[in-house]
Write an enzyme that holds these catalytic residues in place. Sequence first.
Site, PDB file in Angstrom:
ATOM      1  CG  ASN A  39      -0.181  -0.084   2.506  1.00  0.00           C
ATOM      2  OD1 ASN A  39       0.553   0.834   2.852  1.00  0.00           O
ATOM      3  ND2 ASN A  39      -0.332  -1.196   3.222  1.00  0.00           N
ATOM      4  N   PRO A  95      -2.519 -12.168  10.676  1.00  0.00           N
ATOM      5  CG  PRO A  95      -0.521 -12.488  11.843  1.00  0.00           C
ATOM      6  CD  PRO A  95      -1.158 -12.679  10.500  1.00  0.00           C
ATOM      7  CE  LYS A 152      -8.462  -3.601  14.192  1.00  0.00           C
ATOM      8  NZ  LYS A 152      -7.352  -3.876  13.290  1.00  0.00           N
TER       9      LYS A 152
HETATM   10  O1  PMT Z   1       2.952   6.067   6.540  1.00  0.00           O
HETATM   11  P1  PMT Z   1       2.372   7.392   6.089  1.00  0.00           P
HETATM   12  O2  PMT Z   1       2.515   7.602   4.614  1.00  0.00           O
HETATM   13  O3  PMT Z   1       2.887   8.551   6.899  1.00  0.00           O
HETATM   14  O4  PMT Z   1       0.785   7.344   6.341  1.00  0.00           O
HETATM   15  C1  PMT Z   1       0.285   7.268   7.638  1.00  0.00           C
HETATM   16  C2  PMT Z   1      -0.912   6.305   7.745  1.00  0.00           C
HETATM   17  C3  PMT Z   1      -2.081   6.829   6.906  1.00  0.00           C
HETATM   18  C4  PMT Z   1      -0.505   4.912   7.246  1.00  0.00           C
HETATM   19  C5  PMT Z   1      -1.281   6.226   9.271  1.00  0.00           C
HETATM   20  O5  PMT Z   1      -1.655   7.493   9.721  1.00  0.00           O
HETATM   21  C6  PMT Z   1      -2.406   5.240   9.528  1.00  0.00           C
HETATM   22  O6  PMT Z   1      -3.574   5.540   9.426  1.00  0.00           O
HETATM   23  N1  PMT Z   1      -2.028   3.987   9.884  1.00  0.00           N
HETATM   24  C7  PMT Z   1      -2.962   2.844  10.045  1.00  0.00           C
HETATM   25  C8  PMT Z   1      -3.320   2.300   8.700  1.00  0.00           C
HETATM   26  C9  PMT Z   1      -4.255   1.104   8.781  1.00  0.00           C
HETATM   27  O7  PMT Z   1      -3.869   0.049   8.425  1.00  0.00           O
HETATM   28  O8  PMT Z   1      -5.395   1.377   9.332  1.00  0.00           O
HETATM   29  P2  PMT Z   1      -6.597   0.258   9.535  1.00  0.00           P
HETATM   30  O9  PMT Z   1      -7.762   1.099   9.876  1.00  0.00           O
HETATM   31  O10 PMT Z   1      -6.670  -0.657   8.377  1.00  0.00           O
HETATM   32  O11 PMT Z   1      -6.084  -0.574  10.780  1.00  0.00           O
HETATM   33  C10 PMT Z   1      -6.490  -0.286  12.127  1.00  0.00           C
HETATM   34  C11 PMT Z   1      -5.376  -0.607  13.086  1.00  0.00           C
HETATM   35  O12 PMT Z   1      -5.106  -2.007  13.071  1.00  0.00           O
HETATM   36  C12 PMT Z   1      -4.049   0.073  12.806  1.00  0.00           C
HETATM   37  O13 PMT Z   1      -3.461   0.459  14.029  1.00  0.00           O
HETATM   38  C13 PMT Z   1      -3.239  -1.019  12.115  1.00  0.00           C
HETATM   39  O14 PMT Z   1      -1.828  -0.832  12.349  1.00  0.00           O
HETATM   40  C14 PMT Z   1      -3.753  -2.256  12.837  1.00  0.00           C
HETATM   41  N2  PMT Z   1      -3.671  -3.512  12.085  1.00  0.00           N
HETATM   42  C15 PMT Z   1      -4.389  -3.705  10.940  1.00  0.00           C
HETATM   43  C16 PMT Z   1      -4.337  -4.933  10.314  1.00  0.00           C
HETATM   44  C17 PMT Z   1      -3.534  -5.964  10.857  1.00  0.00           C
HETATM   45  N3  PMT Z   1      -3.449  -7.148  10.267  1.00  0.00           N
HETATM   46  N4  PMT Z   1      -2.839  -5.732  11.969  1.00  0.00           N
HETATM   47  C18 PMT Z   1      -2.895  -4.547  12.602  1.00  0.00           C
HETATM   48  O15 PMT Z   1      -2.251  -4.359  13.623  1.00  0.00           O
END
Ligand code: PMT
Length: 401
Positions: A210, A307, A344
């Site tokens: 991504n 995971p 979570k």
């Molecule tokens: O890296 P940059 O270009 O500076 O951009 C920053 C960002 C947009 C990536 C950052 O600000 C951000 O939003 N990060 C989380 C991105 C994400 O995957 O969001 P999500 O809504 O899909 O996931 C929710 C949470 O679960 C996040 O804390 C993620 O790290 C975590 N997760 C998700 C999937 C997974 N398999 N394991 C996880 O731990």
Amino acid sequence: MQTLAGKKILLGISGGIAAYKCAELTRRLIERGAQVQVVMTNAAKEFITPLTMQAVSGRPVSDSLLDPAAEASMGHIELAKWADLVLLAPATADLIARMSAGMGNDLLTTLVLATDSPIAVSPAMNQQMYRNIATQENIATLERRGMHIWGPAAGEQACGDVGPGRMLEPMQLVELCEQFFADKPLKGQSVVITAGPTREAIDPVRYISNHSSGKMGFALAEAANKLGAKVTLIAGPVSLATPAGVERIDVDSAQSMYDAAMQHATTNDVFIGCAAVADYRPATVAEQKIKKTDDSDQMTISMVKNPDIIASVAALTENRPFTVGFAAETQDVETYARGKLVKKKLDLICANDVSVEGQGFNSNDNAITVYWHDGKQSLTLASKQQIAHQIIMTVAEKLDA
Ligand code: PMT
């Protein structure tokens, strides 16, 4: 802002061309409320006059160890005790060598021996002199004795050479002074941060990933470190420099990020999941490069779930760290973010609307709303560094509460 109000800084200037920058440095320190007492070596006076330094600091310059008049006003021992910080800028190879040898053959080196205040050294010299093994060993000795080494920067030098040895710019030194005196609400705490994307291999040359650049996570690591925490940064594949003082672990896939995260989660106080982790990965990774076939215009990749790293950390029953997640949303931000906070089992979640141009993925700025179970805090569009500072301050407040 008077970020250095009341701070007493003893500015020791030795004889290098960068000494001319000390007038500007002094003005900027005083502008922020610091009191600056200038001490000059004889060689420094060849590069900038004591009269200039007296005018900008508003205090007579100290330059002699054996001057009865100076000793009668503020003696060298008194001067050594006066400072909250001794800043040596520029620190020439000669000054560094004399300090390393423990010499006290002029006022400045005597003050360095006589003070028990913290000392910051800002090296400035020709790049070859800086690279010389003697200088490197002398700097390492000072660092080992607990002195802070600020710089040098690399670039074009006054002598025409290019390389490391330029004194940091006055504003960089001012910022380091500000950081030095800033409150450190995370002192004694340890923080693990995940940052960047993951790569899920399809075959030896292709992967699914991504647009995460790692900037937000790296800014968080830098901010946490500046606010006193010991920081471990688990970084997906990004091309960013590691923030100073931060321990970095490079990973690739969601599974390798999960392994590193679980290894460190229970031994740290705070876990922040800023990485954009792939929710799914190809069910199998082809051993050889997948070939295009003539008999079909389509190909299907079967995916399996990765995971959930942050949910696994938050579910720990023993030595669970304070757990902060991120939510990257494109609509209905509060509803989805609050849903993830609950599902979570997180302590905080930082939601960003990644559909808005100029924030979120791969931008220099971001706007975040931090949610917790019975409250929220909006952080309006600012640089990722500023946003990171505010997030870490919020984490520190919650840890304290
Ligand atoms: O890296 P940059 O270009 O500076 O951009 C920053 C960002 C947009 C990536 C950052 O600000 C951000 O939003 N990060 C989380 C991105 C994400 O995957 O969001 P999500 O809504 O899909 O996931 C929710 C949470 O679960 C996040 O804390 C993620 O790290 C975590 N997760 C998700 C999937 C997974 N398999 N394991 C996880 O731990």
